[in-house]
Design a protein around this motif. Sequence first.
Motif, PDB file in Angstrom:
ATOM      1  N   SER B   2       0.838  -1.213   0.000  1.00  0.00           N
ATOM      2  CA  SER B   2       0.000   0.000   0.000  1.00  0.00           C
ATOM      3  C   SER B   2       0.870   1.260   0.000  1.00  0.00           C
ATOM      4  O   SER B   2       0.478   2.281  -0.563  1.00  0.00           O
ATOM      5  CB  SER B   2      -0.960  -0.010   1.173  1.00  0.00           C
ATOM      6  OG  SER B   2      -0.342   0.463   2.311  1.00  0.00           O
ATOM      7  N   TYR B   3       2.090   1.166   0.623  1.00  0.00           N
ATOM      8  CA  TYR B   3       2.995   2.319   0.602  1.00  0.00           C
ATOM      9  C   TYR B   3       3.394   2.639  -0.838  1.00  0.00           C
ATOM     10  O   TYR B   3       3.393   3.784  -1.267  1.00  0.00           O
ATOM     11  CB  TYR B   3       4.253   2.046   1.434  1.00  0.00           C
ATOM     12  CG  TYR B   3       4.006   2.023   2.915  1.00  0.00           C
ATOM     13  CD1 TYR B   3       3.372   3.081   3.555  1.00  0.00           C
ATOM     14  CD2 TYR B   3       4.404   0.945   3.688  1.00  0.00           C
ATOM     15  CE1 TYR B   3       3.131   3.065   4.916  1.00  0.00           C
ATOM     16  CE2 TYR B   3       4.166   0.902   5.053  1.00  0.00           C
ATOM     17  CZ  TYR B   3       3.531   1.970   5.665  1.00  0.00           C
ATOM     18  OH  TYR B   3       3.285   1.940   7.003  1.00  0.00           O
ATOM     19  N   ASN B   6       0.545   4.163  -2.688  1.00  0.00           N
ATOM     20  CA  ASN B   6       0.355   5.572  -2.324  1.00  0.00           C
ATOM     21  C   ASN B   6       1.405   6.471  -2.973  1.00  0.00           C
ATOM     22  O   ASN B   6       1.076   7.559  -3.447  1.00  0.00           O
ATOM     23  CB  ASN B   6       0.425   5.746  -0.804  1.00  0.00           C
ATOM     24  CG  ASN B   6      -0.832   5.260  -0.125  1.00  0.00           C
ATOM     25  OD1 ASN B   6      -1.855   5.059  -0.771  1.00  0.00           O
ATOM     26  ND2 ASN B   6      -0.770   5.031   1.174  1.00  0.00           N
ATOM     27  N   GLN B   9       0.589   6.780  -6.641  1.00  0.00           N
ATOM     28  CA  GLN B   9      -0.597   7.622  -6.826  1.00  0.00           C
ATOM     29  C   GLN B   9      -0.258   9.107  -6.568  1.00  0.00           C
ATOM     30  O   GLN B   9      -0.774   9.991  -7.243  1.00  0.00           O
ATOM     31  CB  GLN B   9      -1.684   7.158  -5.869  1.00  0.00           C
ATOM     32  CG  GLN B   9      -3.080   7.532  -6.295  1.00  0.00           C
ATOM     33  CD  GLN B   9      -4.131   6.905  -5.399  1.00  0.00           C
ATOM     34  OE1 GLN B   9      -3.909   6.668  -4.207  1.00  0.00           O
ATOM     35  NE2 GLN B   9      -5.281   6.621  -5.947  1.00  0.00           N
ATOM     36  N   TYR B  10       0.646   9.330  -5.594  1.00  0.00           N
ATOM     37  CA  TYR B  10       1.065  10.700  -5.273  1.00  0.00           C
ATOM     38  C   TYR B  10       1.752  11.332  -6.486  1.00  0.00           C
ATOM     39  O   TYR B  10       1.453  12.469  -6.860  1.00  0.00           O
ATOM     40  CB  TYR B  10       2.002  10.651  -4.056  1.00  0.00           C
ATOM     41  CG  TYR B  10       2.722  11.950  -3.762  1.00  0.00           C
ATOM     42  CD1 TYR B  10       2.047  13.034  -3.223  1.00  0.00           C
ATOM     43  CD2 TYR B  10       4.087  12.074  -4.014  1.00  0.00           C
ATOM     44  CE1 TYR B  10       2.714  14.221  -2.950  1.00  0.00           C
ATOM     45  CE2 TYR B  10       4.763  13.252  -3.747  1.00  0.00           C
ATOM     46  CZ  TYR B  10       4.082  14.327  -3.209  1.00  0.00           C
ATOM     47  OH  TYR B  10       4.740  15.496  -2.946  1.00  0.00           O
ATOM     48  N   TYR B 205      -2.810  15.406  -1.302  1.00  0.00           N
ATOM     49  CA  TYR B 205      -2.974  13.997  -1.679  1.00  0.00           C
ATOM     50  C   TYR B 205      -3.892  13.288  -0.681  1.00  0.00           C
ATOM     51  O   TYR B 205      -4.837  12.594  -1.076  1.00  0.00           O
ATOM     52  CB  TYR B 205      -1.596  13.309  -1.739  1.00  0.00           C
ATOM     53  CG  TYR B 205      -1.684  11.810  -1.861  1.00  0.00           C
ATOM     54  CD1 TYR B 205      -1.959  11.221  -3.094  1.00  0.00           C
ATOM     55  CD2 TYR B 205      -1.541  10.986  -0.753  1.00  0.00           C
ATOM     56  CE1 TYR B 205      -2.090   9.847  -3.209  1.00  0.00           C
ATOM     57  CE2 TYR B 205      -1.670   9.616  -0.865  1.00  0.00           C
ATOM     58  CZ  TYR B 205      -1.940   9.053  -2.091  1.00  0.00           C
ATOM     59  OH  TYR B 205      -2.083   7.690  -2.201  1.00  0.00           O
ATOM     60  N   TYR B 206      -3.614  13.479   0.618  1.00  0.00           N
ATOM     61  CA  TYR B 206      -4.435  12.779   1.634  1.00  0.00           C
ATOM     62  C   TYR B 206      -5.874  13.291   1.660  1.00  0.00           C
ATOM     63  O   TYR B 206      -6.795  12.534   1.953  1.00  0.00           O
ATOM     64  CB  TYR B 206      -3.776  12.884   3.021  1.00  0.00           C
ATOM     65  CG  TYR B 206      -2.671  11.876   3.158  1.00  0.00           C
ATOM     66  CD1 TYR B 206      -2.959  10.527   3.375  1.00  0.00           C
ATOM     67  CD2 TYR B 206      -1.340  12.239   3.016  1.00  0.00           C
ATOM     68  CE1 TYR B 206      -1.951   9.587   3.457  1.00  0.00           C
ATOM     69  CE2 TYR B 206      -0.321  11.303   3.094  1.00  0.00           C
ATOM     70  CZ  TYR B 206      -0.643   9.984   3.311  1.00  0.00           C
ATOM     71  OH  TYR B 206       0.358   9.037   3.375  1.00  0.00           O
ATOM     72  N   TYR B 209      -7.656  11.949  -1.970  1.00  0.00           N
ATOM     73  CA  TYR B 209      -7.934  10.511  -2.128  1.00  0.00           C
ATOM     74  C   TYR B 209      -8.566   9.887  -0.887  1.00  0.00           C
ATOM     75  O   TYR B 209      -8.605   8.675  -0.770  1.00  0.00           O
ATOM     76  CB  TYR B 209      -6.656   9.757  -2.507  1.00  0.00           C
ATOM     77  CG  TYR B 209      -6.208  10.082  -3.913  1.00  0.00           C
ATOM     78  CD1 TYR B 209      -6.882   9.569  -5.007  1.00  0.00           C
ATOM     79  CD2 TYR B 209      -5.137  10.936  -4.142  1.00  0.00           C
ATOM     80  CE1 TYR B 209      -6.490   9.882  -6.301  1.00  0.00           C
ATOM     81  CE2 TYR B 209      -4.735  11.259  -5.431  1.00  0.00           C
ATOM     82  CZ  TYR B 209      -5.418  10.724  -6.498  1.00  0.00           C
ATOM     83  OH  TYR B 209      -5.037  11.040  -7.784  1.00  0.00           O
TER      84      TYR B 209
END
Lengths: 255, 245
Positions: B2-3, B6, B9-10, B205-206, B209
């Motif tokens: 998942s890191y 992320n 995606q960032y 980003y946080y 998403y």
Amino acid sequence: MIEVNDIHKSFGDAKILKGISTTFEKGKTNLVIGQSGSGKTVFLKTLLGLYTPDQGSIIYDGTDYSDLSTDEKSNLRSKMGMVFQGSALFDSMSIAENVKFPLRMFTKQSKSEMNDRVDLVLKRVNLGDAHNKLPSEASGGMQKRVAIARAIVNQPKYLFCDEPNSGLDPKTATVIDNLIQEITHEYDITTIINTHDMNSVMEIGQKIIFLKDGFKEWEGSNKNIFKTDNEAVTDFVYSSDLFKRVQKMYLEEDQ
Amino acid sequence: MSYLHNIGQYFLMIKEMFRKPTKWSVMRHLIFKDIDDLIINSIGIVAFIAFFVGGVVTIQTALNISNPLIPKSLVGFATRQSVILEFAPTFISVIMAGKVGSFITSSIGTMRVTEQIDALEVMGINAINYLVFPKFIALMLYPFLISIAMFLGILGGMAACVFGGFASLDDYIAGVQMDFIPFHIVYAFIKTFVFAFLLATIPSYYGYYMKGGALEVGKASTTSFVWTSVAIILLNYILTQMLLS
């Protein structure tokens, strides 16, 4: 007109839409009904292009959405108006600024032209004197009307409404339903409304699609929904005694 | 996994930020609004913290110099070096990750929860460009804030030094002017620009998403603060190693 051909949509292992095909005609109020969790919102968001279908095609007036480039998709979306369940008005903008927003983004109109158009549209939704209010200062019914005004201000070809009268009192809900129907006829647009409100079904359901567990279970109009013997539809429509009585009266009148 | 997802995606979000720009007449207003929200509204807290932490750095330095052979001017020198090299660019950035970062995450996250971002996308607007790009441009003024922090940090040190009786004003000023290396300012501002980029993009980003409701907006703000701080501290180490060693 929007043609939907065999669309499927899954999220992980959960299959939400399982092959829906139908046609939504121009100038009609098309209703998508079904219980919570039947896939209505996913269906609507797929039509809007917010979700990409895993399979199948959506054709807007002869143009297949999946054949379009990213910029062409954006251009097509600028011809769509959407009324969200929670209105989705921009908190930091006044009511007039919310309505003016699509004009500022997509047209080269002068300030006065934009203001005239905003005045006209706000008057059309009976909010002629609410220009400077913030969305937080408006009631639920007013917010819905602002959302409708924002959706139609740029003269869209397609209008989508996700449960436009949820959370509203019956009188305001009827006002919103009638407004959507009038606007659909007036602007000759293709309107698709997600709802599970039976009053809307009876009042404005010129075409109705009933979804169940991701399938299209039934299709018809508010005239023939009373006559259907589809068990899933009758279970949904006549879940209350009131509508059983309405059906009885309707069938008696029909005879 | 998942890191990695992320991080990927960032970077895709950053690429998207520069694609299909929003109309300039609209973007101009958004940039001015974000300058007000992110920079102007932070001047007070940055000034307050910088002045008093500068004072504390001076007091701590002065109290730890007990050898009479060490000149008193060293207090001014140590304060200047601490404030310019680390306190103003790094420490203030970590504080801003809390103040500005949570503001960005919660405002964009609330727009996500209330379907305002969906509304932008339905209209055919590049929502990432519309929401993140003005913040990125506004935070390019972040060095202005850090300059204020540098100035007030040294001024706070001077006040503490003189009024606390640790050294004379002349000694302190002589220390501040001692062995000044102009590249240290360049180094501090290079770091500041990098941190400004992180402050604009990681909280966005946080927020952008996030999934869920109001509770998740709060959680996203906390997560964004943690990861912005981690990124600032890590890049601080890397940049210091690259530019000063």
